[in-house]
Scaffold this motif. Structure first.
Motif, PDB file in Angstrom:
ATOM      1  N   GLY A   1       0.828  -1.208   0.000  1.00 15.05           N
ATOM      2  CA  GLY A   1       0.000   0.000   0.000  1.00 15.05           C
ATOM      3  C   GLY A   1       0.852   1.241   0.000  1.00 15.05           C
ATOM      4  O   GLY A   1       1.768   1.378  -0.791  1.00 15.05           O
ATOM      5  N   GLY A   2       0.529   2.127   0.905  1.00 20.22           N
ATOM      6  CA  GLY A   2       1.269   3.367   1.022  1.00 20.22           C
ATOM      7  C   GLY A   2       0.609   4.513   0.275  1.00 20.22           C
ATOM      8  O   GLY A   2      -0.503   4.406  -0.228  1.00 20.22           O
ATOM      9  N   GLN A   3       1.318   5.614   0.222  1.00 26.02           N
ATOM     10  CA  GLN A   3       0.779   6.834  -0.364  1.00 26.02           C
ATOM     11  C   GLN A   3       0.429   6.684  -1.839  1.00 26.02           C
ATOM     12  O   GLN A   3      -0.593   7.185  -2.296  1.00 26.02           O
ATOM     13  N   LEU A   4       1.263   5.954  -2.582  1.00 26.58           N
ATOM     14  CA  LEU A   4       0.964   5.770  -4.007  1.00 26.58           C
ATOM     15  C   LEU A   4      -0.362   5.030  -4.199  1.00 26.58           C
ATOM     16  O   LEU A   4      -1.148   5.370  -5.082  1.00 26.58           O
TER      17      LEU A   4
ATOM     18  N   GLN B   1      -2.884   5.022  -2.126  1.00 24.43           N
ATOM     19  CA  GLN B   1      -3.952   5.946  -1.760  1.00 24.43           C
ATOM     20  C   GLN B   1      -4.206   6.934  -2.897  1.00 24.43           C
ATOM     21  O   GLN B   1      -5.353   7.191  -3.265  1.00 24.43           O
ATOM     22  N   ASP B   2      -3.146   7.484  -3.462  1.00 21.59           N
ATOM     23  CA  ASP B   2      -3.284   8.438  -4.560  1.00 21.59           C
ATOM     24  C   ASP B   2      -3.959   7.824  -5.781  1.00 21.59           C
ATOM     25  O   ASP B   2      -4.649   8.504  -6.534  1.00 21.59           O
ATOM     26  N   ALA B   3      -3.753   6.523  -5.965  1.00 16.83           N
ATOM     27  CA  ALA B   3      -4.350   5.820  -7.105  1.00 16.83           C
ATOM     28  C   ALA B   3      -5.750   5.295  -6.788  1.00 16.83           C
ATOM     29  O   ALA B   3      -6.345   4.601  -7.601  1.00 16.83           O
ATOM     30  N   HIS B   4      -6.246   5.624  -5.607  1.00 18.88           N
ATOM     31  CA  HIS B   4      -7.583   5.196  -5.170  1.00 18.88           C
ATOM     32  C   HIS B   4      -7.714   3.679  -5.116  1.00 18.88           C
ATOM     33  O   HIS B   4      -8.744   3.120  -5.471  1.00 18.88           O
ATOM     34  N   ILE B   5      -6.639   3.019  -4.675  1.00 22.18           N
ATOM     35  CA  ILE B   5      -6.647   1.568  -4.496  1.00 22.18           C
ATOM     36  C   ILE B   5      -7.434   1.284  -3.224  1.00 22.18           C
ATOM     37  O   ILE B   5      -7.100   1.783  -2.153  1.00 22.18           O
ATOM     38  N   GLU B   6      -8.460   0.461  -3.341  1.00 21.89           N
ATOM     39  CA  GLU B   6      -9.364   0.247  -2.215  1.00 21.89           C
ATOM     40  C   GLU B   6      -8.945  -0.888  -1.291  1.00 21.89           C
ATOM     41  O   GLU B   6      -9.381  -0.938  -0.148  1.00 21.89           O
TER      42      GLU B   6
ATOM     43  N   ARG C   1      -5.553   4.992   5.551  1.00 17.48           N
ATOM     44  CA  ARG C   1      -5.660   5.480   4.172  1.00 17.48           C
ATOM     45  C   ARG C   1      -7.007   5.112   3.552  1.00 17.48           C
ATOM     46  O   ARG C   1      -7.223   5.314   2.365  1.00 17.48           O
ATOM     47  N   GLY C   2      -7.875   4.516   4.352  1.00 15.87           N
ATOM     48  CA  GLY C   2      -9.206   4.164   3.860  1.00 15.87           C
ATOM     49  C   GLY C   2      -9.254   2.852   3.096  1.00 15.87           C
ATOM     50  O   GLY C   2     -10.230   2.573   2.415  1.00 15.87           O
TER      51      GLY C   2
END
Length: 142
Positions: A34-37, A39-44, A80-81
């Motif tokens: 995961g991580g910020q990338l 989250q930025d890519a809207h990976i659920e 990060r949801g």
């Protein structure tokens, strides 16, 4: 005439395919890690592999440091949801898991492991994957 029939069939096929591919709701996408990338890519979903053998290195022994490490990964993803898919696999050598954790152990040891993990992370894991790829040909234990 032949070209017209092909064209009509092609257009019909495209129309039917696009209708069949239409999602009624959001499409969930997952990733290993995961991580910020992510989250930025809207990976659920975050798909996490943390082997049984590292969490339970000896009979009756649970590695609190490894559980804390896994908790940190879960906490980060959830902040990060993301939803968590935790893979339960990788049998320890002490119960016959072999050098790479591919051989299954006795069912009571498995139940103890699943109970320990599911209790510790109750309410934090959205789904569990029971063993990853047990049927691959290089996996002689199955």
């Amino acid at each position: 005439m032949k070209f017209t029939v092909r064209t009509v069939l092609f257009v019909l096929l495209l129309t039917l395919t696009s209708l069949a591919a239409h999602a009624e709701g959001p499409v969930s996408i997952g990733i290993n890690g995961g991580g910020q990338l992510a989250q930025d890519a809207h990976i659920e979903w975050d798909r996490i592999t943390f082997y049984w053998g590292s969490l339970n290195p000896a009979y009756g022994v649970w590695d609190e440091g490894k559980f804390a490490e896994l908790q940190g990964i879960i906490t980060d993803a959830r902040s990060r949801g993301q939803k968590i898919l935790l893979i339960l696999s990788g049998a320890p050598a002490w119960c016959g898991g072999g050098s790479n954790g591919n051989n299954p152990c006795d069912i009571e040891s498995w139940k103890s492991y699943v109970d320990e993990v599911s209790t510790r992370f109750a309410g934090q894991i959205s789904a569990y994957e029971i063993w990853n790829e047990p049927d691959i040909y290089t996996n002689p234990g199955y």
